[in-house]
Write an enzyme that holds these catalytic residues in place. Structure first.
Site, PDB file in Angstrom:
ATOM      1  N   GLU A  50     -31.187  16.492 -45.295  1.00  0.00           N
ATOM      2  CA  GLU A  50     -31.143  15.064 -45.626  1.00  0.00           C
ATOM      3  C   GLU A  50     -30.433  14.783 -46.948  1.00  0.00           C
ATOM      4  O   GLU A  50     -29.892  13.706 -47.159  1.00  0.00           O
ATOM      5  CB  GLU A  50     -32.543  14.465 -45.645  1.00  0.00           C
ATOM      6  CG  GLU A  50     -33.187  14.320 -44.265  1.00  0.00           C
ATOM      7  CD  GLU A  50     -33.905  15.573 -43.798  1.00  0.00           C
ATOM      8  OE1 GLU A  50     -33.795  16.622 -44.462  1.00  0.00           O
ATOM      9  OE2 GLU A  50     -34.579  15.510 -42.739  1.00  0.00           O
ATOM     10  N   GLN A 113     -46.789  14.074 -41.768  1.00  0.00           N
ATOM     11  CA  GLN A 113     -45.483  13.670 -42.313  1.00  0.00           C
ATOM     12  C   GLN A 113     -45.519  12.286 -42.965  1.00  0.00           C
ATOM     13  O   GLN A 113     -44.567  11.520 -42.868  1.00  0.00           O
ATOM     14  CB  GLN A 113     -44.398  13.735 -41.234  1.00  0.00           C
ATOM     15  CG  GLN A 113     -44.164  15.187 -40.782  1.00  0.00           C
ATOM     16  CD  GLN A 113     -42.877  15.379 -40.018  1.00  0.00           C
ATOM     17  OE1 GLN A 113     -42.457  14.506 -39.281  1.00  0.00           O
ATOM     18  NE2 GLN A 113     -42.256  16.546 -40.196  1.00  0.00           N
ATOM     19  N   LYS A 162     -43.393   3.606 -37.492  1.00  0.00           N
ATOM     20  CA  LYS A 162     -43.052   3.865 -36.089  1.00  0.00           C
ATOM     21  C   LYS A 162     -43.492   2.726 -35.151  1.00  0.00           C
ATOM     22  O   LYS A 162     -42.760   2.362 -34.228  1.00  0.00           O
ATOM     23  CB  LYS A 162     -43.684   5.186 -35.656  1.00  0.00           C
ATOM     24  CG  LYS A 162     -43.335   5.558 -34.240  1.00  0.00           C
ATOM     25  CD  LYS A 162     -43.379   7.030 -33.998  1.00  0.00           C
ATOM     26  CE  LYS A 162     -43.128   7.296 -32.513  1.00  0.00           C
ATOM     27  NZ  LYS A 162     -42.475   8.555 -32.259  1.00  0.00           N
TER      28      LYS A 162
END
Ligand SMILES: Cc1ncc(C[n+]2csc(CCOP(=O)(O)OP(=O)(O)O)c2C)c(N)n1
Length: 564
Positions: A50, A113, A162
């Protein structure tokens, strides 16, 4: 028609004119990736780390002047971008970072996460958002792009849980933005502009000190007009290189710690320092109390908080650099009693050329080991300033800045403020994506290149033909230089004993690899490497203990330079 948050995000990116996204997927952003193939106008480049994604987005932004976009997942995906976000922040680069987040009901529960990326990134973004309702998504993206590119540009992060990406609503993109608390001042104050023209008229030893703000506001033409017309010598920060043509006789080179003798002496003796889009970083000023001791200081900057932060300023102008310089030009054009500038500045210009003549940048040539400065000179000679040069950090960066000439803005991309090793290669990938037909070269150190070398897989898989020239001195050279000069040659932890074979490493990734050990071969090998159609590494074995000079020791006055 209702769409999901993921679709809405992609629609927004289209509306913003985004063409390239640098990213890496994960569970939290899988919905975005699920819909990405439906948007062929959005080209996605899958990186290998990333940090590569954020630097590539940053390199794309620096090379084009447009907003770079990076897309990563939650938790480790997000934290891996932090160095790159801080890099963009310190150099005022417009990027929008989209991070995934765990579903809103899980936020704060130490979910898998989960990190508070909004909290973590707060000190190094221009602004950030956590989107809690899909209905807010479109206007937040609109604001994010607007904030990233206006005023003093910078990174803006949007954290997307999400469930928000999966929730549905009707997509409507707002046409305009109004933000009560954010109104950057772009037009200069007329009275202040008049004061500056008055000072310019009276000054006998004026000096322009320009910075990255000149490049980000597209003010290079205005700056060049002013300096050439008024016969004012010009120096700049590392970030400002390319805003003024590097082959113009008025160009003094960079100032500061590794600035030229002429530039640093000129700062020491100027009576009027016109600082444009620069922020008086300590690498530039050296000891503040002896910085530009006999000068009146004019500071043009779009960010009011950078004015008087480090040095006292006599005339502040809070404005877009381009508008301010245009204002000065207009004001000058209506003055009837202007001096003959060449005559007015004659003895100053003579003094400045004497400094340039007596102490140019120099090094002692050697056939073997090769001198790193020679390699940079050769790159410049072969490319004639037409290439986009990126750098890593350390001696390689300083030599690239000193021994190349930059004729146009956005052709030199380097991590100035944060000094991020590992920046140059992914940034070069971003620049090459924007300009596929240009030659893009990363001038690297053997230490720095190992920080993001994994992006060679990205370069190879998309056939992004970036060239890396490693000035391989077998040391973390810049730190070794400090150890040599100020720490009794105690080379602790700076020798790179076990460098990989960079030629084989390139080949392992499917790229071309070259090695040079003699000066006589440098030109031929560079030409060969620049001619291969894909990415390539040139490993140049250089003098291990070469130093960057001039050098102003940290905290010393600019005029106290070590010259050899
Ligand atoms: C991520 C990061 N870690 C550490 C540093 C401190 N640092 C500055 S220059 C430098 C040495 C760089 O060595 P190399 O890449 O081999 O380049 P050289 O100076 O030899 O040209 C280091 C370690 C940094 N700038 N960035």
């Amino acid at each position: 028609m209702e769409r999901t948050g993921a679709q809405i995000l992609l629609e927004c990116l289209l509306q913003e004119g985004v063409e390239s996204i640098f990213g890496f997927p994960g569970g939290a952003v899988i919905d975005i990736y699920h819909h990405l193939p439906d948007y062929p106008a959005l080209r996605h480049f899958l990186v290998r780390h990333e940090q590569g994604a954020i630097h590539a987005a940053d390199g794309y932004a620096r090379a084009t002047g447009r907003v770079g976009v990076c897309l990563v997942t939650s938790g480790p995906g997000a934290t891996n971008t932090v160095t790159g976000i801080a890099t963009a922040y310190m150099d005022s680069i417009p990027v929008v970072i989209i991070t995934g987040q765990v579903p809103t009901p899980l936020i704060g529960n130490d979910a898998f996460q989960e990190v508070d990326i909004v909290g973590i990134s707060r000190p190094c973004v221009k602004h950030n958002y956590l989107v809690k309702d899909v209905k807010d998504l479109a206007w937040i993206i609109k604001q994010a792009f607007y904030l990233a590119r206006t005023g003093r540009p910078g990174p803006v992060l949007v954290d997307l849980p999400k469930d928000v990406l999966q929730a549905k609503t009707v997509f409507e993109y707002p046409e305009s933005i109004s933000m009560r608390s954010y109104n950057p001042n772009l037009a200069p104050n007329r009275r202040q502009v008049r004061k500056v023209t008055e000072l310019l008229r009276r000054s006998r030893r004026p000096l322009v000190y320009s910075g990255g703000g000149v490049i980000s506001s597209d003010a290079a033409e205005e700056l060049t007009w002013l300096c050439r017309t008024l016969r004012i010598p010009v120096t700049s920060t590392l970030m400002g290189l390319g805003a003024f043509p590097g082959d113009d006789p008025l160009w003094l080179g960079m100032l500061g710690m590794h600035g030229t003798y002429a530039a640093n002496m000129a700062v020491g003796h100027t009576d009027l320092l016109l600082a444009v889009g620069a922020r008086f970083d300590d690498r530039v000023t050296g000891k503040i109390s002896s910085f530009a001791p006999s000068a009146q200081v004019v500071h043009i900057d779009v960010d009011p908080t950078s004015i008087r932060k480090n040095v006292n300023v006599d005339v502040p102008i809070v404005a877009d650099c381009r508008q301010a310089l245009r204002g000065i030009r207009e004001e000058l054009e209506i003055c009837s009693d202007l001096p003959d500038w060449s005559e007015a500045h004659q003895s100053w210009l003579e003094q400045v050329s004497e400094w340039q003549r007596d102490h140019p940048l120099r090094y002692t040539f050697s056939e073997e080991p090769i001198k790193p400065q020679f390699v940079v000179e050769k790159i410049y000679e072969l490319t004639k300033g037409e290439a986009i040069i990126t750098t890593e950090v350390g001696q390689n960066q300083m030599w690239a800045a000193q021994f190349s000439k930059f004729h146009r803005p956005r052709t030199f991309l380097t991590s100035g403020g944060l000094g991020t090793m590992g920046y140059g290669f992914p940034a070069a990938i971003g620049a090459q994506v924007a300009f596929p037909d240009k030659l893009v070269i990363d001038i690297a150190g053997d230490g720095s290149i190992q920080m993001n070398i994994q992006e060679m897989a990205t370069a190879v898989s998309y056939n992004i033909p970036v060239k890396i020239v490693i000035l391989n001195n077998g040391y973390l050279g810049m730190v070794r230089q400090w150890q040599e000069l100020f720490y009794a040659k105690n080379y602790c932890a700076t020798c790179m004993h076990l460098n990989p074979d960079f030629v084989k490493l390139a080949e392992a990734y499917g790229a071309a690899g070259f090695r040079v050990t003699k000066a006589a071969d440098v030109e031929r090998v560079l030409k060969e490497a620049f001619a291969v159609p894909g990415p390539a590494i040139v490993d140049v074995v250089v003098e291990p203990e070469e130093n960057v000079y001039p050098m102003v020791p940290a905290g010393a006055a600019l005029t106290d330079m070590l010259l050899v």
